[in-house]
Design an enzyme around this catalytic site. Structure first.
Site, PDB file in Angstrom:
ATOM      1  N   GLU A 151      -5.949  -4.939  10.394  1.00 24.73           N
ATOM      2  CA  GLU A 151      -4.987  -3.864  10.602  1.00 24.73           C
ATOM      3  C   GLU A 151      -5.367  -3.074  11.853  1.00 24.73           C
ATOM      4  O   GLU A 151      -6.198  -2.149  11.776  1.00 24.73           O
ATOM      5  CB  GLU A 151      -5.002  -2.910   9.408  1.00 24.73           C
ATOM      6  CG  GLU A 151      -4.618  -3.542   8.101  1.00 24.73           C
ATOM      7  CD  GLU A 151      -3.989  -2.519   7.168  1.00 24.73           C
ATOM      8  OE1 GLU A 151      -2.810  -2.694   6.833  1.00 24.73           O
ATOM      9  OE2 GLU A 151      -4.655  -1.544   6.812  1.00 24.73           O
TER      10      GLU A 151
ATOM     11  N   ASN B 220       0.861  -1.192   0.000  1.00 27.04           N
ATOM     12  CA  ASN B 220       0.000   0.000   0.000  1.00 27.04           C
ATOM     13  C   ASN B 220       0.895   1.239   0.000  1.00 27.04           C
ATOM     14  O   ASN B 220       1.448   1.595   1.036  1.00 27.04           O
ATOM     15  CB  ASN B 220      -0.910  -0.014   1.234  1.00 27.04           C
ATOM     16  CG  ASN B 220      -1.743   1.258   1.316  1.00 27.04           C
ATOM     17  OD1 ASN B 220      -1.873   1.990   0.332  1.00 27.04           O
ATOM     18  ND2 ASN B 220      -2.299   1.523   2.491  1.00 27.04           N
ATOM     19  N   TRP B 221       0.993   1.862  -1.167  1.00 29.35           N
ATOM     20  CA  TRP B 221       1.882   3.029  -1.279  1.00 29.35           C
ATOM     21  C   TRP B 221       1.238   4.322  -0.796  1.00 29.35           C
ATOM     22  O   TRP B 221       1.865   5.377  -0.838  1.00 29.35           O
ATOM     23  CB  TRP B 221       2.340   3.187  -2.738  1.00 29.35           C
ATOM     24  CG  TRP B 221       3.295   2.128  -3.188  1.00 29.35           C
ATOM     25  CD1 TRP B 221       3.937   1.211  -2.400  1.00 29.35           C
ATOM     26  CD2 TRP B 221       3.735   1.868  -4.526  1.00 29.35           C
ATOM     27  NE1 TRP B 221       4.740   0.402  -3.166  1.00 29.35           N
ATOM     28  CE2 TRP B 221       4.639   0.787  -4.473  1.00 29.35           C
ATOM     29  CE3 TRP B 221       3.447   2.435  -5.767  1.00 29.35           C
ATOM     30  CZ2 TRP B 221       5.256   0.266  -5.607  1.00 29.35           C
ATOM     31  CZ3 TRP B 221       4.058   1.919  -6.909  1.00 29.35           C
ATOM     32  CH2 TRP B 221       4.959   0.850  -6.821  1.00 29.35           C
ATOM     33  N   LYS B 222      -0.024   4.240  -0.386  1.00 30.14           N
ATOM     34  CA  LYS B 222      -0.735   5.439   0.109  1.00 30.14           C
ATOM     35  C   LYS B 222      -0.542   6.585  -0.884  1.00 30.14           C
ATOM     36  O   LYS B 222      -0.559   6.352  -2.091  1.00 30.14           O
ATOM     37  CB  LYS B 222      -0.241   5.797   1.512  1.00 30.14           C
ATOM     38  CG  LYS B 222      -0.181   4.581   2.431  1.00 30.14           C
ATOM     39  CD  LYS B 222       0.039   4.928   3.868  1.00 30.14           C
ATOM     40  CE  LYS B 222       0.227   3.663   4.669  1.00 30.14           C
ATOM     41  NZ  LYS B 222      -0.160   3.797   6.043  1.00 30.14           N
TER      42      LYS B 222
ATOM     43  N   GLY C 223       1.629   2.499  10.676  1.00 33.71           N
ATOM     44  CA  GLY C 223       2.555   3.621  10.536  1.00 33.71           C
ATOM     45  C   GLY C 223       3.194   4.064  11.835  1.00 33.71           C
ATOM     46  O   GLY C 223       3.802   5.131  11.905  1.00 33.71           O
TER      47      GLY C 223
ATOM     48  N   GLY D 238       2.543  -1.026   4.454  1.00 30.00           N
ATOM     49  CA  GLY D 238       2.556   0.384   4.077  1.00 30.00           C
ATOM     50  C   GLY D 238       3.975   0.892   3.919  1.00 30.00           C
ATOM     51  O   GLY D 238       4.625   0.695   2.887  1.00 30.00           O
ATOM     52  N   GLY D 239       4.498   1.529   4.961  1.00 30.14           N
ATOM     53  CA  GLY D 239       5.800   2.198   4.903  1.00 30.14           C
ATOM     54  C   GLY D 239       6.915   1.345   4.302  1.00 30.14           C
ATOM     55  O   GLY D 239       7.672   1.809   3.439  1.00 30.14           O
TER      56      GLY D 239
ATOM     57  N   HIS E   5      -9.750   1.076   4.175  1.00 27.42           N
ATOM     58  CA  HIS E   5      -8.508   1.287   4.934  1.00 27.42           C
ATOM     59  C   HIS E   5      -8.790   2.261   6.083  1.00 27.42           C
ATOM     60  O   HIS E   5      -9.586   3.186   5.936  1.00 27.42           O
ATOM     61  CB  HIS E   5      -7.414   1.841   4.012  1.00 27.42           C
ATOM     62  CG  HIS E   5      -6.069   1.851   4.656  1.00 27.42           C
ATOM     63  ND1 HIS E   5      -5.675   2.841   5.532  1.00 27.42           N
ATOM     64  CD2 HIS E   5      -5.040   0.986   4.568  1.00 27.42           C
ATOM     65  CE1 HIS E   5      -4.443   2.573   5.947  1.00 27.42           C
ATOM     66  NE2 HIS E   5      -4.037   1.444   5.387  1.00 27.42           N
TER      67      HIS E   5
ATOM     68  N   SER F  85       2.762  -1.933  10.506  1.00 24.79           N
ATOM     69  CA  SER F  85       4.187  -1.851  10.823  1.00 24.79           C
ATOM     70  C   SER F  85       4.963  -3.135  10.550  1.00 24.79           C
ATOM     71  O   SER F  85       5.905  -3.466  11.291  1.00 24.79           O
ATOM     72  CB  SER F  85       4.389  -1.390  12.276  1.00 24.79           C
ATOM     73  OG  SER F  85       3.887  -0.078  12.443  1.00 24.79           O
TER      74      SER F  85
HETATM   75  C1  PEP Z   1      -1.102   0.209   5.790  1.00 27.43           C
HETATM   76  O1  PEP Z   1      -1.072   1.343   5.333  1.00 27.43           O
HETATM   77  O2  PEP Z   1      -1.989  -0.565   5.450  1.00 27.43           O
HETATM   78  C2  PEP Z   1      -0.046  -0.193   6.728  1.00 27.43           C
HETATM   79  C3  PEP Z   1      -0.110  -1.377   7.278  1.00 27.43           C
HETATM   80  O3  PEP Z   1       0.951   0.720   6.954  1.00 27.43           O
HETATM   81  P1  PEP Z   1       2.335   0.426   7.759  1.00 27.43           P
HETATM   82  O4  PEP Z   1       2.895  -0.852   7.239  1.00 27.43           O
HETATM   83  O5  PEP Z   1       3.185   1.628   7.430  1.00 27.43           O
HETATM   84  O6  PEP Z   1       1.997   0.349   9.201  1.00 27.43           O
END
Ligand code: PEP
Length: 235
Positions: free
Chosen positions: A155, A7-9, A161, A212-213, A85, A191
């Site tokens: 999640e 997920n590149w947001k 994040g 995500g990140g 999300h 994370s």
């Molecule tokens: C997400 O955006 O779905 C996510 C899990 O982000 P991160 O991995 O940065 O916590």
């Protein structure tokens, strides 16, 4: 097969998406899916990787400024969409009802869906995790109506994040609860990093990760995919 979704947001326009895609070689034995912002979908699709959008509207077309429909995504060659999300729920007023409508429309059109659910820190601390997950999952399950192509991502909002991943035990419990309500693959998100992925992905009932990140960097996302591939090949 484990599913790893990046997920590149609201990061990476077409140029950066192309660079990532050119360098990304998913390992055998896992399915890797890239989820760019709308502006970079075409660039990612052209790379030949499997691409999901980060959202999808329930109408085929209409006066819905800022939204994108399932037929539009399909025309681009997009294979699926993330729906619900927590950042959509938190900042853009997404509710279980709108998540359900998006899910139904996407699946009806043949898009795959990653439906996101998860409790806030306060909900966890006040003992509401089970109830919150049940309500969110049931809204998505009703909308899906048994159609193929649905995956749930657990999640926990407090883990997204923040660098604070759920413990494998918390994830195991949540995934078991979700799987008791709905017989679909369940991803963990929150994370996930290359060093923590092996422990989490080896946990029973965890069918992959929404990242995500750590998915923004091709080496770190590849390392997470490799961890999943090693677990799959040894089990
Ligand atoms: C997400 O955006 O779905 C996510 C899990 O982000 P991160 O991995 O940065 O916590």
């Amino acid at each position: 097969m484990q599913l790893l979704a990046a997920n590149w947001k609201m990061f990476k326009g077409p140029r950066e998406a192309r660079e990532f895609c050119a360098a990304f070689v998913p390992p055998e034995g896992v399915e890797a899916v890239l989820c760019p912002a709308f502006a970079a979908l075409q660039a990612a699709v052209e790379s030949g990787h499997t691409v999901f959008a980060q959202n999808v509207h329930w109408a085929d077309e209409g006066a819905y400024t800022g939204e994108v429909s399932a037929p539009m995504l399909l025309e681009l060659g997009v294979a699926g969409a993330i729906v619900g999300h927590s950042e959509r729920r938190q900042y853009f007023g997404e509710t279980d009802e709108t998540v359900a409508r998006r899910t139904r429309a996407a699946l009806e059109h043949g898009l795959r869906v990653i439906g996101c659910v998860g409790e806030s820190a306060e909900e966890r601390h006040t003992g509401q995790t089970e109830l919150v997950l049940k309500v969110m999952v049931e809204a998505i399950a009703d909308a899906a109506g048994g159609r193929d192509g649905l995956v749930i991502a657990y999640e926990p909002v407090w883990a997204i994040g923040t660098g604070e991943m759920a413990t494998p035990e918390m994830a195991r419990e949540a995934h078991a609860l979700i799987k008791g309500l709905l017989d679909v693959p369940v991803l963990y998100g929150g994370s996930v990093k290359p060093d923590t992925a092996p422990v989490m992905l080896a946990e029973e009932g965890i069918d992959g990760a929404l990242v995500g990140g750590a998915s923004l960097d091709v080496e770190s996302f590849t390392a997470i995919c490799q961890a999943a591939a090693e677990i799959s090949s040894s089990s």
